[in-house]
Design an enzyme around this catalytic site. Structure first.
Site, PDB file in Angstrom:
ATOM      1  N   GLU A  97      88.997  28.849 -23.162  1.00  0.00           N
ATOM      2  CA  GLU A  97      90.206  29.049 -22.369  1.00  0.00           C
ATOM      3  C   GLU A  97      91.169  27.861 -22.367  1.00  0.00           C
ATOM      4  OE1 GLU A  97      91.202  31.704 -21.094  1.00  0.00           O
ATOM      5  OE2 GLU A  97      89.484  33.019 -20.772  1.00  0.00           O
ATOM      6  N   SER A 357      48.176  35.293  27.738  1.00  0.00           N
ATOM      7  CA  SER A 357      47.394  34.081  28.035  1.00  0.00           C
ATOM      8  C   SER A 357      47.918  32.829  27.353  1.00  0.00           C
ATOM      9  CB  SER A 357      45.931  34.296  27.622  1.00  0.00           C
ATOM     10  OG  SER A 357      45.343  35.347  28.352  1.00  0.00           O
TER      11      SER A 357
END
Length: 702
Positions: A97, A357
């Site tokens: 490019e 618990s």
């Protein structure tokens, strides 16, 4: 001569030239002024809009956890070319490019000249001559028609971009905006959607494909036109061979690689944490969390598999905390975020539930801190009534006389409630809140003994924070999930170091589930009333993990028990961290480690408050010196602290002194003793008599 110039001819010619030059200059000025006016009329570059990206949430190492599409549905992820893009891809991109990207100033005259020459010689456009900067200008200001005007506008905008941004910023912005078909913008979104990975490491075939797609993104969409995309990729490879960028063999191997034909899903890891993060950090483009993506992925799979085994309505939540920093390393809020039947979008790590618990270790910790029991003290597990409250064990049986250690490991209810009665429910509630926990009590109710068995609301993340405090020897740290500078978190006191170590040492000996190994992880399980919640929280020297199993709607699940439903998931979660459990901290200096027979007489057996009946004129022990809340100045001599006197009135001999839960010896018949003072800071002094009655003061040594 006939060719003689007439007088005045040179002057007239000179004036004509000047007129022509002046006219040309005026025209040029007018053209320049018109061009300048046109450039000004373009207005400023819409960079702010172009720089908008999808909100991304990343883990502690920068890995993508989740991304959110933009308002218009586009996926546009921020890009850092130097750090997160394969150099091989950038090499192909520049070669194809813009070969002189780092040399020109937005417009490449050589590229434009080449494009013009190719147009004249071949009769059609071979290359447009646009630089990456010009392409970025077109992406920022899209033009649907190709024209000289559009090209000129791109050139002007490209020069403006070069003046406002650095080359690296231009490249990053281009790589974020380049179209790749459909709603995919940018190389990161394309790489993740097409290859299922970040563009940090790409093959030659993948890199060439990503170079080819932006030139005609809709006509080369992989999910619609894979053949066109394949051909375009091969043309890029051919061009790279011609230019000597890649070898023929490399290109041939890349051509043989098929192109993907389906899009992959954008990652959705830690969805609950991500949702919470974007609600907290509004408008932040990138949010960094303390989570570990690999661990998160492993535990999400674990939660999903175990929930399926439990049934279609059951969900699983897991939270992992780093003990040292308080950082949340993983948070699984539900078994499946998209499962509506399991209420998958509800974060069960933040949901208030009954803890069963799981608060018992903190009852024992305060009892150790107060000094009236030791892990090897004996305690009765027999039917007992506290007013109208008569606790029973989970299996409806009683063990008789058992060591405190065994009572906690077996999660016996009666001993826990007896200790809570002595410690005080309000004190337990206050201490847990002081450690950063938000307890939710029924409306208009004060803390009571029932909170020891789950009669209070708490979240999984708060439980994990409390248990990490045990691993930190009694100091909790607020959990952190969003990475922010200077978060200003401070440690909070949970209990004394000696007491925290004793609790951890006891929990380390809890019998593990079938998939666990003994003495590797300190853990506790819990089951809420009606089998609605199953819990298991455990820690080693490095991390704390909390697990919750149940129905998000709170409905009962018959047979849902913490030990069989949650504990196996806890041990599998530790295994999936990929690390061997780390050893717990060594015992603090002076911790009393002894068998029951060698304990001081008052510590050999726990006596409930109701049994502390005194005969004759016996009075409960009372510390006369030092006074509660006093400040004690201790002189130093020869590098050591001078002895500190402790004076006691009342109590049945022998009397035992404990400093921060550690035995400091017996008090003689004169009811006083010199002890080595603890280091500077707050200290807890406890005196216990032969009947188990005790008195405690808190002083500050300075």
């Amino acid at each position: 001569m006939d060719a003689r110039v007439k007088p005045g001819h040179d002057k007239r010619s000179g004036r004509l030239v000047l007129r022509i030059a002046g006219a040309v200059a005026i025209v040029l000025v007018m053209v320049a002024a018109a061009f300048a006016a046109w450039v000004v009329s373009l207005g400023p570059l819409p960079l702010a809009q172009a720089q908008q990206v999808s909100t991304t949430v990343i883990d502690r190492n920068g890995k993508l956890l989740r991304a959110y599409a933009m308002a218009d549905g586009r996926w546009r992820l921020p890009v850092d070319a130097k750090a997160s893009v394969d150099p091989g891809y950038l090499k192909l991109l520049f070669a194809y490019e813009d070969k002189r990207f780092y040399a020109h100033h937005g417009v490449d005259p050589l590229a434009l000249s080449r494009a013009g020459f190719q147009l004249l010689t071949r009769g059609h456009i071979v290359s447009g001559g646009s630089t990456i900067t010009m392409q970025l200008a077109r992406l920022i200001e899209p033009r649907h028609q190709r024209s000289v005007y559009a090209k000129l506008r791109q050139m002007v905008r490209a020069v403006e971009l070069e003046r406002q941004l650095s080359k690296d910023q231009i490249l990053d912005l281009y790589l974020a905006l380049a179209p790749f078909g459909g709603n995919l913008e940018g190389v990161r979104a394309a790489s993740i959607a097409y290859f299922g990975k970040e563009p940090k490491r790409l093959s030659l075939a993948e890199a060439a494909l990503l170079v080819a797609l932006p030139q005609s993104p809709e006509r080369r969409r992989l999910d619609r036109y894979p053949d066109a995309a394949h051909a375009a990729r091969d043309r890029v490879l051919d061009r790279m061979v011609e230019d000597g960028v890649v070898s023929k063999d490399e290109a041939a191997q890349a051509r043989a690689t098929p192109v993907p034909k389906l899009r992959k899903q954008i990652p959705i890891l830690a969805p609950h944490s991500s949702d919470q993060a974007i609600a907290t950090m509004k408008d932040a483009p990138v949010i960094k969390l303390t989570l570990d993506a690999t661990l998160q992925r492993n535990l999400e799979a674990l939660a999903r598999d175990r929930a399926i085994a439990q049934g279609p309505d059951v969900s699983v939540a897991i939270v992992v905390v780093d003990n040292e920093t308080g950082d949340v390393l993983a948070r699984v809020g539900s078994a499946d975020y998209f499962d509506e039947r399991r209420a998958g979008q509800v974060d069960m790590t933040r949901a208030v539930r009954s803890p069963g618990s799981t608060l018992k270790p903190f009852i024992y910790g305060l009892a150790f801190e107060d000094g009236f029991v030791h892990p090897d003290s004996l305690i009765e597990d027999r039917p007992i009534r506290f007013g109208t409250y008569a606790p029973e064990n989970f299996d409806m049986t009683f063990q008789g006389t058992v060591p405190i250690r065994k009572a906690l490991q077996l999660s016996l209810n009666v001993p826990a409630i007896a200790l809570l009665d002595r410690v005080g429910a309000s004190r337990l509630s206050s201490r847990l809140k002081q450690a950063g926990t938000n307890l939710v009590l029924p409306k208009d109710e004060a803390p009571g003994l029932a909170m020891g068995l789950g009669g209070v609301g708490i979240t999984l993340q708060d439980l994990a924070q409390l248990y990490s405090g045990l691993a930190r020897l009694g100091a909790t740290k607020p959990l952190r999930e969003i990475v922010q500078p200077n978060d200003g978190r401070e440690t909070m006191r949970l209990m004394d170091q000696a007491a925290a170590w004793q609790v951890g040492n006891v929990l380390l000996g809890t019998p593990p589930p079938e998939n666990g190994v003994h003495n590797r992880i300190a853990f506790k399980t819990g089951t809420s009333y009606g089998y609605r919640d199953a819990w298991s929280v455990g820690f080693d020297g490095r991390i704390t993990i909390g697990v919750w199993v149940g129905r998000p709607d709170g409905a009962p699940v018959p047979g849902l028990v913490g030990r069989t439903a949650a504990a196996p998931i806890l041990f599998d979660a530790f295994a999936r961290t990929g690390k061997i459990p780390a050893a717990l901290p060594k015992p603090p200096r002076g911790v009393l480690v002894a068998s029951n027979a060698k304990l001081p007489p008052p510590l050999r057996r726990f006596r409930p408050l109701g049994e502390l009946v005194r005969s004759g004129n016996d009075q409960a022990p009372h510390i006369q010196f030092p006074l509660n809340g006093s400040r004690i100045d201790v002189d130093q001599s020869e590098g050591g602290h001078a002895a500190m006197p402790v004076k006691v009135a009342g109590g049945v001999l022998p009397l035992t002194v404990l400093v921060n839960g550690v035995s400091a010896g017996d008090i003689d018949s004169r009811r006083q003793r010199l002890i080595d003072p603890p280091g500077p800071g707050f200290a807890r002094l406890t005196v216990i008599d032969a009947t188990g009655a005790a008195d405690t003061v808190v002083i500050r040594v300075q």
